[in-house]
Scaffold this active site. Structure first.
Site, short mmCIF file in Angstrom:
data_model
loop_
_atom_site.label_atom_id
_atom_site.label_comp_id
_atom_site.label_asym_id
_atom_site.label_seq_id
_atom_site.Cartn_x
_atom_site.Cartn_y
_atom_site.Cartn_z
N LYS A 52 5.84 -2.17 0.56
CA LYS A 52 4.63 -1.75 0.04
C LYS A 52 4.57 -1.30 -1.17
O LYS A 52 3.78 -1.51 -2.13
CB LYS A 52 4.24 -0.62 1.19
CG LYS A 52 3.50 -1.37 2.63
CD LYS A 52 3.33 -0.27 3.61
CE LYS A 52 3.16 -0.93 4.90
NZ LYS A 52 3.00 -0.16 6.02
N GLN A 96 2.77 5.67 8.23
CA GLN A 96 3.70 4.46 8.62
C GLN A 96 4.11 4.72 9.97
O GLN A 96 4.44 6.00 10.41
CB GLN A 96 5.17 4.47 7.89
CG GLN A 96 5.93 3.46 8.22
CD GLN A 96 5.38 1.70 8.06
OE1 GLN A 96 4.76 1.60 6.92
NE2 GLN A 96 5.60 1.07 9.09
N ASP A 119 -5.48 1.35 6.38
CA ASP A 119 -4.84 0.65 7.58
C ASP A 119 -6.10 0.00 8.50
O ASP A 119 -5.59 -0.68 9.15
CB ASP A 119 -4.03 1.77 8.38
CG ASP A 119 -2.64 1.01 8.44
OD1 ASP A 119 -2.35 0.23 7.79
OD2 ASP A 119 -1.64 2.06 8.70
#
Ligand code: NDP
Length: 292
Positions: A52, A96, A119
């Site tokens: 990322k 995460q 997300d």
């Protein structure tokens, strides 16, 4: 022989588009910022977080990675999310997964403010998706849609079967496909006659985490096959340390399905690269103020 849908190729195109958008708007808006929070050092998570960071840079997005110990207290995690929610230099926040056992995953996801939920997994974002409102969409399903668009797949009227009903992948993908006027069937571990249901699909999507679950008996000739699964299995070779070497494989038995399909995504190199591309796309969308 199927045409291979390359997520690596489409990711490259998406990153180029994002970079151009950032350059076009940065004088007015400053730099887009993406905050990534990782607790602990799960090796797969570390790889995803590093990626990322790497790909954010390619799209001119500023990554801000918070690498924290596995025993980081839950109240401090929520305090950090609050701080980032209120930080004007941060436009997207992701926590995460998987999180350590002492952290409530649902609460952590829901703590991210909707306009920074890149997300797309928080209840507000999922509710917007299911009710057809604009918002930030979950990245993996959005990546599937983008790859299908790139290869010119028209979903209107098509029969889509999705194997897997998680909040992360199967369910939001079903909503996105419905929005495009596909007729969607969601399957799961209790589905009866999975082979028969799958064999009726014009577009078959596997998102189960079960290596080689989908065989040629599940696939109608000419079907479009999307493999979202990520599985590590023994490769049949032995490493220098005497241990079996592992390889990455999907949920689809590629070698036997590929000759039957018209279009197929490989693993690796299919949906995987798209997930990160769509995360960055959501970050730019949030930065442009189009996230909610
Ligand atoms: P989950 O474990 O949350 O969900 C798996 C789903 O598959 C469940 O709905 C389960 O059914 C169903 N399932 C499991 N076994 C069978 C079976 N034998 N027959 C039919 N259905 C079955 O997984 P995720 O949705 O989080 O992820 C799915 C896969 O996608 C994983 O391999 C994951 O690593 C991968 N993934 C890949 C990403 C990428 O970027 N490429 C991103 C996210 C995930 P039930 O609900 O009944 O238990």
């Amino acid at each position: 022989m199927a045409e291979i849908m390359s997520g690596k190729l489409v990711r490259k195109i998406v990153l180029k588009e994002l970079k151009a958008k950032v350059i076009e708007n940065e004088a007015r808006l400053g730099t887009p910022g993406l905050a990534v929070i990782q607790l602990g050092d799960n090796p797969a998570s570390t790889t995803y977080v590093n990626n990322k960071e790497k790909y954010a840079g390619k799209a001119k997005i500023r990554p801000e990675v918070h690498r924290l110990p596995a025993d980081f207290p839950e109240n401090e995690l929520h305090a950090l999310i609050d701080k980032l929610n209120n930080d004007p230099s941060v436009h997207g926040i992701i926590v995460q997964m998987p999180l350590p056992d002492h952290i409530g995953t649902d609460n952590a996801i829901a703590a991210v403010s909707p306009e920074k939920d890149v997300d797309g997994l928080a209840p507000i974002s999922q509710g917007k998706l299911w009710t057809g409102r604009p918002g930030l969409r979950p990245c993996t399903p959005a990546g599937v849609m983008r790859i299908l668009d790139h290869y010119g797949v028209e979903l209107k009227g098509k029969g889509v079967v999705i194997v897997g009903r998680s909040n992360l992948v199967g369910k939001p993908l079903a909503a996105m496909m419905l929005e495009r006027h596909a007729t969607v069937t969601l399957c799961h571990s209790r589905t009866r006659d999975l082979e028969g249901v799958c064999r009726a699909a014009d577009v078959l999507v596997a998102a189960t985490g079960r290596a080689d679950l989908i065989t040629k008996s599940h696939v109608k000739p000419g079907a479009i096959v999307i493999d979202i699964g990520i599985n590590f299995v023994e490769s049949g070779e032995t490493g220098e340390d005497g241990k079996p070497k592992m390889k990455l494989t999907g949920d689809v038995a590629f070698d036997e399905v590929e000759p039957l399909a018209s279009l197929i995504t490989p693993v690796p190199g299919g949906v995987g690269p798209m997930t990160i591309a769509m995360l960055l796309s959501n970050t730019v969308q949030a930065w442009l103020g189009e996230g909610s």
